[in-house]
Write a protein that holds these residues in place. Structure first.
Motif, PDB file in Angstrom:
ATOM      1  N   VAL A 292     137.268 103.296 106.683  1.00 47.56           N
ATOM      2  CA  VAL A 292     137.319 102.078 107.489  1.00 47.56           C
ATOM      3  C   VAL A 292     138.415 102.156 108.535  1.00 47.56           C
ATOM      4  O   VAL A 292     138.231 101.794 109.697  1.00 47.56           O
ATOM      5  CB  VAL A 292     137.542 100.844 106.583  1.00 47.56           C
ATOM      6  CG1 VAL A 292     137.705  99.570 107.403  1.00 47.56           C
ATOM      7  CG2 VAL A 292     136.393 100.700 105.599  1.00 47.56           C
ATOM      8  N   GLU A 293     139.591 102.663 108.108  1.00 49.46           N
ATOM      9  CA  GLU A 293     140.748 102.646 108.999  1.00 49.46           C
ATOM     10  C   GLU A 293     141.779 103.649 108.513  1.00 49.46           C
ATOM     11  O   GLU A 293     141.909 103.892 107.307  1.00 49.46           O
ATOM     12  CB  GLU A 293     141.342 101.234 109.030  1.00 49.46           C
ATOM     13  CG  GLU A 293     142.394 100.967 110.071  1.00 49.46           C
ATOM     14  CD  GLU A 293     142.800  99.503 110.095  1.00 49.46           C
ATOM     15  OE1 GLU A 293     142.517  98.822 111.098  1.00 49.46           O
ATOM     16  OE2 GLU A 293     143.403  99.030 109.109  1.00 49.46           O
TER      17      GLU A 293
ATOM     18  N   GLY B   2     136.019  88.483  99.790  1.00 42.58           N
ATOM     19  CA  GLY B   2     136.701  89.585 100.466  1.00 42.58           C
ATOM     20  C   GLY B   2     135.914  90.878 100.415  1.00 42.58           C
ATOM     21  O   GLY B   2     134.747  90.879 100.023  1.00 42.58           O
ATOM     22  N   PRO B   3     136.524  91.987 100.842  1.00 41.81           N
ATOM     23  CA  PRO B   3     137.915  92.122 101.287  1.00 41.81           C
ATOM     24  C   PRO B   3     138.129  91.591 102.701  1.00 41.81           C
ATOM     25  O   PRO B   3     137.180  91.291 103.404  1.00 41.81           O
ATOM     26  CB  PRO B   3     138.142  93.638 101.246  1.00 41.81           C
ATOM     27  CG  PRO B   3     136.789  94.209 101.527  1.00 41.81           C
ATOM     28  CD  PRO B   3     135.811  93.279 100.861  1.00 41.81           C
ATOM     29  N   MET B   4     139.388  91.516 103.116  1.00 42.84           N
ATOM     30  CA  MET B   4     139.725  91.045 104.445  1.00 42.84           C
ATOM     31  C   MET B   4     139.176  92.002 105.503  1.00 42.84           C
ATOM     32  O   MET B   4     138.943  93.180 105.227  1.00 42.84           O
ATOM     33  CB  MET B   4     141.240  90.924 104.611  1.00 42.84           C
ATOM     34  CG  MET B   4     141.979  92.250 104.529  1.00 42.84           C
ATOM     35  SD  MET B   4     143.762  92.124 104.825  1.00 42.84           S
ATOM     36  CE  MET B   4     143.753  91.854 106.596  1.00 42.84           C
ATOM     37  N   PHE B   5     138.928  91.479 106.683  1.00 42.44           N
ATOM     38  CA  PHE B   5     138.483  92.314 107.794  1.00 42.44           C
ATOM     39  C   PHE B   5     139.680  93.072 108.380  1.00 42.44           C
ATOM     40  O   PHE B   5     140.698  92.470 108.711  1.00 42.44           O
ATOM     41  CB  PHE B   5     137.823  91.463 108.875  1.00 42.44           C
ATOM     42  CG  PHE B   5     136.444  90.987 108.505  1.00 42.44           C
ATOM     43  CD1 PHE B   5     135.335  91.780 108.753  1.00 42.44           C
ATOM     44  CD2 PHE B   5     136.262  89.757 107.903  1.00 42.44           C
ATOM     45  CE1 PHE B   5     134.055  91.347 108.401  1.00 42.44           C
ATOM     46  CE2 PHE B   5     134.999  89.307 107.555  1.00 42.44           C
ATOM     47  CZ  PHE B   5     133.890  90.105 107.800  1.00 42.44           C
ATOM     48  N   ARG B   6     139.548  94.364 108.508  1.00 42.85           N
ATOM     49  CA  ARG B   6     140.580  95.189 109.103  1.00 42.85           C
ATOM     50  C   ARG B   6     140.410  95.218 110.621  1.00 42.85           C
ATOM     51  O   ARG B   6     139.333  94.941 111.156  1.00 42.85           O
ATOM     52  CB  ARG B   6     140.519  96.614 108.557  1.00 42.85           C
ATOM     53  CG  ARG B   6     140.436  96.736 107.049  1.00 42.85           C
ATOM     54  CD  ARG B   6     141.717  96.375 106.366  1.00 42.85           C
ATOM     55  NE  ARG B   6     142.857  97.163 106.804  1.00 42.85           N
ATOM     56  CZ  ARG B   6     144.036  97.184 106.177  1.00 42.85           C
ATOM     57  NH1 ARG B   6     144.221  96.437 105.093  1.00 42.85           N
ATOM     58  NH2 ARG B   6     145.027  97.915 106.638  1.00 42.85           N
TER      59      ARG B   6
ATOM     60  N   ARG C 105     136.914  98.725  97.818  1.00 43.69           N
ATOM     61  CA  ARG C 105     137.766  99.094  98.955  1.00 43.69           C
ATOM     62  C   ARG C 105     139.135  99.509  98.428  1.00 43.69           C
ATOM     63  O   ARG C 105     139.772  98.750  97.690  1.00 43.69           O
ATOM     64  CB  ARG C 105     137.908  97.944  99.945  1.00 43.69           C
ATOM     65  CG  ARG C 105     138.901  98.235 101.080  1.00 43.69           C
ATOM     66  CD  ARG C 105     138.758  97.299 102.247  1.00 43.69           C
ATOM     67  NE  ARG C 105     137.484  97.493 102.932  1.00 43.69           N
ATOM     68  CZ  ARG C 105     137.147  96.897 104.072  1.00 43.69           C
ATOM     69  NH1 ARG C 105     138.002  96.050 104.638  1.00 43.69           N
ATOM     70  NH2 ARG C 105     136.002  97.126 104.642  1.00 43.69           N
ATOM     71  N   VAL C 106     139.553 100.708  98.800  1.00 44.84           N
ATOM     72  CA  VAL C 106     140.815 101.245  98.301  1.00 44.84           C
ATOM     73  C   VAL C 106     141.737 101.613  99.455  1.00 44.84           C
ATOM     74  O   VAL C 106     141.293 102.031 100.527  1.00 44.84           O
ATOM     75  CB  VAL C 106     140.595 102.484  97.406  1.00 44.84           C
ATOM     76  CG1 VAL C 106     139.827 102.121  96.150  1.00 44.84           C
ATOM     77  CG2 VAL C 106     139.876 103.594  98.165  1.00 44.84           C
TER      78      VAL C 106
ATOM     79  N   ASP D 227     139.449 103.088 102.613  1.00 42.13           N
ATOM     80  CA  ASP D 227     138.109 103.622 102.382  1.00 42.13           C
ATOM     81  C   ASP D 227     137.254 102.611 101.619  1.00 42.13           C
ATOM     82  O   ASP D 227     137.743 101.915 100.722  1.00 42.13           O
ATOM     83  CB  ASP D 227     138.172 104.908 101.565  1.00 42.13           C
ATOM     84  CG  ASP D 227     138.759 106.082 102.347  1.00 42.13           C
ATOM     85  OD1 ASP D 227     139.076 105.893 103.533  1.00 42.13           O
ATOM     86  OD2 ASP D 227     138.890 107.168 101.759  1.00 42.13           O
ATOM     87  N   ASP D 228     135.969 102.575 101.993  1.00 39.75           N
ATOM     88  CA  ASP D 228     134.977 101.818 101.239  1.00 39.75           C
ATOM     89  C   ASP D 228     134.123 102.805 100.451  1.00 39.75           C
ATOM     90  O   ASP D 228     133.587 103.764 101.024  1.00 39.75           O
ATOM     91  CB  ASP D 228     134.073 100.994 102.159  1.00 39.75           C
ATOM     92  CG  ASP D 228     134.701  99.691 102.588  1.00 39.75           C
ATOM     93  OD1 ASP D 228     135.750  99.319 102.034  1.00 39.75           O
ATOM     94  OD2 ASP D 228     134.141  99.024 103.492  1.00 39.75           O
ATOM     95  N   LEU D 229     133.987 102.563  99.156  1.00 41.65           N
ATOM     96  CA  LEU D 229     133.151 103.404  98.306  1.00 41.65           C
ATOM     97  C   LEU D 229     132.092 102.534  97.637  1.00 41.65           C
ATOM     98  O   LEU D 229     132.407 101.464  97.106  1.00 41.65           O
ATOM     99  CB  LEU D 229     133.967 104.100  97.213  1.00 41.65           C
ATOM    100  CG  LEU D 229     135.046 105.106  97.604  1.00 41.65           C
ATOM    101  CD1 LEU D 229     136.335 104.389  98.017  1.00 41.65           C
ATOM    102  CD2 LEU D 229     135.344 106.031  96.433  1.00 41.65           C
TER     103      LEU D 229
END
Length: 217
Positions: free
Chosen positions: A36-37, A193-197, A6-7, A45-47
């Motif tokens: 993601v957001e 993780g990662p944390m939930f957005r 996640r970046v 972004d999730d890659l």
């Protein structure tokens, strides 16, 4: 091995391409990407990235963060590719077998929100009892959940006293949403993780709201 990375990166043309180029330079192959957001000029972004054998996942962080303005939130092993359109399929599966819909839904949710596990819990006096669980979910049958009943979807603090010690040790990020009623709740966890957005929590609440109409009381 495949990893979910996640970046955070500037929400501008060419930023994702620069990250892809940096990852490609270390031999990583990007299998899928999901936005993601987007908020305040930043994209999350999730890659899903495949890394050649013998390479440590740390090289993914180094490569991605070599691009100006990019930060890596988390890297963890991940099987498969991102499927951002599976919500409808899951609703259809639940509707086709409502008697077992709770189990079907709980098993399918982690694949959609990229969580490690999911539990459905129901209030029973001062305690909450597990009603359904996904593969890899904690085996605990009863939980003391001081935030039950739950009025709306939310991110939970994984360091609070009610959280089992093993979850805290794994750095588990948590989110929950009512499933048709405040005393029946879907709880999802991401160990490490990662944390939930916010966008992910909204997506979780929307899905739970649709499925709750199909589920029997």
């Amino acid at each position: 091995m495949s990893f979910l990375i996640r970046v955070q990166l500037p929400d501008s043309p060419g930023a994702l391409g620069a990250v892809a180029t940096a990852l490609g330079a270390i031999g990583a192959d990007i299998l899928s990407v999901d936005v993601v957001e987007r908020v305040g000029g930043i994209a999350i972004d999730d890659l899903v990235v495949e890394l050649p054998g013998g390479r440590l996942p740390d090289v993914l962080i180094t490569a991605a963060e070599s691009v100006a303005g990019v930060e890596v939130d988390a890297v963890r092993p991940y099987a498969g590719v991102l499927d951002t359109h599976r919500e409808l399929e899951l609703v259809e599966e639940v509707a086709a077998d409502p008697k077992h819909g709770l189990e079907v839904f709980t098993e399918g949710v982690p694949k959609i929100v990229r969580a490690g596990w999911a539990l459905v819990v129901g209030a029973e006096g001062a305690e909450c009892t597990r009603l359904a669980a996904s593969t890899a979910a904690p085996t605990i049958q009863r939980l003391d959940l001081p935030w039950m009943p739950l009025a709306r979807a939310t991110v939970l603090d994984g360091e609070e006293s009610w959280v089992p010690a093993t979850w805290r040790e794994l750095g588990t990020e948590l989110a929950a949403t009512p499933l048709g009623k405040p005393d029946r709740v879907l709880l999802v966890g991401r160990p490490g993780g990662p944390m939930f957005r916010a966008a992910e929590v909204a997506r979780l609440a929307h899905l739970a709201g649709i499925v709750a109409v199909v589920l029997p009381d």
